[in-house]
Design a protein around this motif. Structure first.
Motif, PDB file in Angstrom:
ATOM      1  N   GLY A  80      -4.146  50.983  73.379  1.00 50.98           N
ATOM      2  CA  GLY A  80      -3.242  52.629  73.710  1.00 50.98           C
ATOM      3  C   GLY A  80      -2.558  52.796  75.211  1.00 50.98           C
ATOM      4  O   GLY A  80      -2.306  52.352  75.547  1.00 50.98           O
ATOM      5  N   SER A  81      -3.165  54.193  75.544  1.00 48.46           N
ATOM      6  CA  SER A  81      -2.888  54.895  76.294  1.00 48.46           C
ATOM      7  C   SER A  81      -3.200  54.152  77.574  1.00 48.46           C
ATOM      8  O   SER A  81      -3.352  54.510  79.217  1.00 48.46           O
ATOM      9  CB  SER A  81      -3.022  56.113  76.378  1.00 48.46           C
ATOM     10  OG  SER A  81      -1.761  56.761  75.859  1.00 48.46           O
ATOM     11  N   ILE A  82      -4.336  52.921  78.666  1.00 55.57           N
ATOM     12  CA  ILE A  82      -4.709  52.605  79.113  1.00 55.57           C
ATOM     13  C   ILE A  82      -3.255  51.755  79.610  1.00 55.57           C
ATOM     14  O   ILE A  82      -3.706  51.594  81.181  1.00 55.57           O
ATOM     15  CB  ILE A  82      -5.932  51.130  79.128  1.00 55.57           C
ATOM     16  CG1 ILE A  82      -7.581  51.851  79.009  1.00 55.57           C
ATOM     17  CG2 ILE A  82      -6.272  50.581  80.338  1.00 55.57           C
ATOM     18  CD1 ILE A  82      -8.474  51.561  78.143  1.00 55.57           C
ATOM     19  N   THR A  83      -2.770  51.545  79.189  1.00 56.26           N
ATOM     20  CA  THR A  83      -1.034  50.753  79.520  1.00 56.26           C
ATOM     21  C   THR A  83      -0.645  51.357  80.527  1.00 56.26           C
ATOM     22  O   THR A  83       0.232  51.451  81.369  1.00 56.26           O
ATOM     23  CB  THR A  83      -0.069  50.849  78.461  1.00 56.26           C
ATOM     24  OG1 THR A  83      -0.786  50.208  76.975  1.00 56.26           O
ATOM     25  CG2 THR A  83       1.351  50.822  78.560  1.00 56.26           C
ATOM     26  N   LYS A  84      -1.323  53.017  80.410  1.00 52.49           N
ATOM     27  CA  LYS A  84      -0.689  53.713  81.853  1.00 52.49           C
ATOM     28  C   LYS A  84      -0.773  53.888  82.959  1.00 52.49           C
ATOM     29  O   LYS A  84      -0.092  54.045  83.987  1.00 52.49           O
ATOM     30  CB  LYS A  84      -0.706  55.816  81.349  1.00 52.49           C
ATOM     31  CG  LYS A  84       0.077  55.854  80.370  1.00 52.49           C
ATOM     32  CD  LYS A  84      -0.300  57.994  80.390  1.00 52.49           C
ATOM     33  CE  LYS A  84       0.779  57.667  78.740  1.00 52.49           C
ATOM     34  NZ  LYS A  84       0.182  57.375  77.461  1.00 52.49           N
ATOM     35  N   GLN A  85      -2.144  53.199  83.160  1.00 56.26           N
ATOM     36  CA  GLN A  85      -2.424  52.797  84.725  1.00 56.26           C
ATOM     37  C   GLN A  85      -1.089  51.442  84.513  1.00 56.26           C
ATOM     38  O   GLN A  85      -0.931  51.555  86.026  1.00 56.26           O
ATOM     39  CB  GLN A  85      -3.198  52.085  84.287  1.00 56.26           C
ATOM     40  CG  GLN A  85      -5.107  52.837  83.930  1.00 56.26           C
ATOM     41  CD  GLN A  85      -6.155  52.756  84.145  1.00 56.26           C
ATOM     42  OE1 GLN A  85      -6.760  51.643  84.442  1.00 56.26           O
ATOM     43  NE2 GLN A  85      -6.948  52.931  83.018  1.00 56.26           N
TER      44      GLN A  85
END
Length: 482
Positions: A80-85
């Motif tokens: 999920g939003s760990i992708t943003k890193q």
């Protein structure tokens, strides 16, 4: 991709003591994870790293419930939003190469983007969630339409991400997946590669992350966990969405706990960014948000860095306690983030490492009632609620929502008698909830109990004068009764 309020709990704790992980502490960490698993709050992989070395690594539950295939250290989870890193890192690498400026506007790199908004939003605004753009994943049709889109990212963004501003860019923080979707397209525009290619070449190959990448609904990926939701009837398969299109650079990656440990080491080192750009990457702005990461302080001044992730059937959480050189990585394939934040598990693990007894997890009311319903039926479930509502071992804070939603779900399945039993309990316990009263009135109407239905719709109007549904239903009942 879904995210909630994180790290706020840390502000109320002081941590002192040794962070050494003895055999006794390892046993306590294992017991903590088992206790969360027993109440359906964790199913996945845990990796605890101290001073760059793994000190606790274990898998819990199943990667595939139907085939009873257990999770193991090589299981791949959607993060999920760990992708943003990673998206933020790609932007910073391009900045380090002199190929972009953080204070240039969106339209500088995406000339096709809507000028009246794109001309006022900078790359920095996107990175720090201060763009003011509306979040496309909050659209009512995202869950049922956009999530299954098969458009390429640019076509998707042209259709769904050219949105109005909710506030002047740079003045407020609001978490927004639209921001990171656009950043992915900026990476493509500058690099001349697809986002997946840039990710592979600029980060994954350099770090040695061989079990990480962009997910695709069509790809055959060895050892990928299946995603599950825990709902009114126990575990169910999560709806498979097209992440490559619908979440893209905001939340479409998969990884393993071991690969995320490698990623964390790379973040702390000099492999990807020089010191000047690392400082920018880790410096928080509004909302304690840096670039793809939350950065905050505990009351005793310790720094905590991390981010949650949530996508259909999956939850993830990676957090670093900087001064103690401790990293906790949690990957779950049963959407635990929708029931209890994985940050509580991380806090429990960290507490044990610091020699402090963790809080005992409370069984959510939804789990307690669901398990009773599955085993003994609706009458036993309603009786169970009366027995546990004052029991400190249970979390009943969301009882109204659960009872109302479960009762209404039964109604939509035309199990009217069961629905009435659940919703009757709900209105008795929460007589000031207009939504619950409305649900009960609808169930009464479906059962042909016109006068009681009228009484409850009238109670809705006393709480919410002008409620259109109640007014319409009362008119309908009057016609039916004539």
């Amino acid at each position: 991709m879904k995210q909630g309020v994180v790290f706020l709990f840390l502000s109320v704790f002081y941590f002192t003591g040794s962070a050494q992980l003895s055999k006794e502490k390892i046993q306590k960490v294992d017991a903590l994870l088992r206790s969360y698993g027993a109440i359906k709050q964790f199913n996945g992989n845990v990796l605890v790293v101290q001073k760059g070395k793994p000190v606790f690594s274990k898998s819990y539950g199943y990667a595939d419930f139907e085939w009873s295939l257990p999770n193991d250290k090589d299981t791949k989870f959607r993060i999920g939003s760990i992708t943003k890193q990673f998206t933020a890192m790609l932007i910073m690498q391009l900045k380090q190469q002199g190929k972009l400026h953080l204070d240039s506007t969106v339209t500088t790199y995406l000339p096709w983007y809507r000028k009246e908004t794109g001309d006022s939003i900078t790359i920095r605004h996107l990175l720090m969630h201060t763009s003011g753009l509306k979040n496309y994943t909050e659209r009512p049709d995202f869950r049922y339409t956009l999530a299954f889109s098969n458009l390429d990212p640019r076509a998707f963004a042209e259709k769904y991400c050219q949105l109005d501003l909710e506030f002047k860019p740079g003045t407020k923080f609001k978490y927004c997946n639209t921001d990171y979707y656009l950043l992915g397209l900026i990476v493509e525009a500058i690099s001349g590669k697809t986002y997946a290619q840039a990710l592979q070449e600029m980060i994954l190959d350099k770090v040695g992350m061989k079990h990480t990448g962009m997910d695709s609904i069509a790809s055959l990926l060895p050892k990928r966990a299946k995603g599950y939701e825990y709902g009114f009837y126990g575990y169910e398969n999560a709806t498979p969405i097209n992440m490559a299109s619908s979440t893209y650079a905001a939340g479409a990656m998969y990884s393993t706990a071991g690969d995320l440990m490698r990623w964390q080491k790379a973040l702390e080192g000099a492999l990807l960014l020089n010191e000047v750009n690392k400082k920018i990457y880790f410096t928080p702005g509004l909302g304690n948000y840096a670039l793809g990461l939350y950065v905050t302080k505990t009351k005793d001044g310790k720094t905590v860095i991390g981010h949650p992730g949530g996508i259909n059937g999956f939850a993830s959480f990676m957090i670093r306690f900087v001064e103690d050189s401790i990293v906790v990585i949690l990957l779950d394939n049963t959407a635990a983030v929708r029931r209890v934040s994985l940050d509580n598990i991380s806090l429990g693990i960290y507490s044990i490492m610091m020699g402090i007894s963790p809080e005992t997890p409370k069984t959510p009311v939804a789990v307690a009632l669901t398990e009773t319903y599955l085993q003994k039926g609706v009458e036993a479930m309603t009786a169970r609620y009366q027995a546990i509502k004052l029991d400190m071992n249970y979390d009943v804070s969301k009882a109204n929502t659960h009872l109302n939603n479960f009762g209404y779900d039964l109604l939509t399945k035309r199990r009217v008698k069961e629905s009435l039993m659940v919703l009757k309990l709900a209105v008795q316990e929460f007589p000031e909830s207009a939504n619950t009263l409305d649900s009960y009135a609808e169930a009464l109407l479906a059962d042909g109990q016109y006068k009681p239905a009228m009484e409850y719709y009238e109670r809705v109007l006393k709480l919410e004068p002008g409620n259109k549904n109640a007014i319409d239903q009362l008119e309908k009942i009057k016609i039916l009764m004539n």
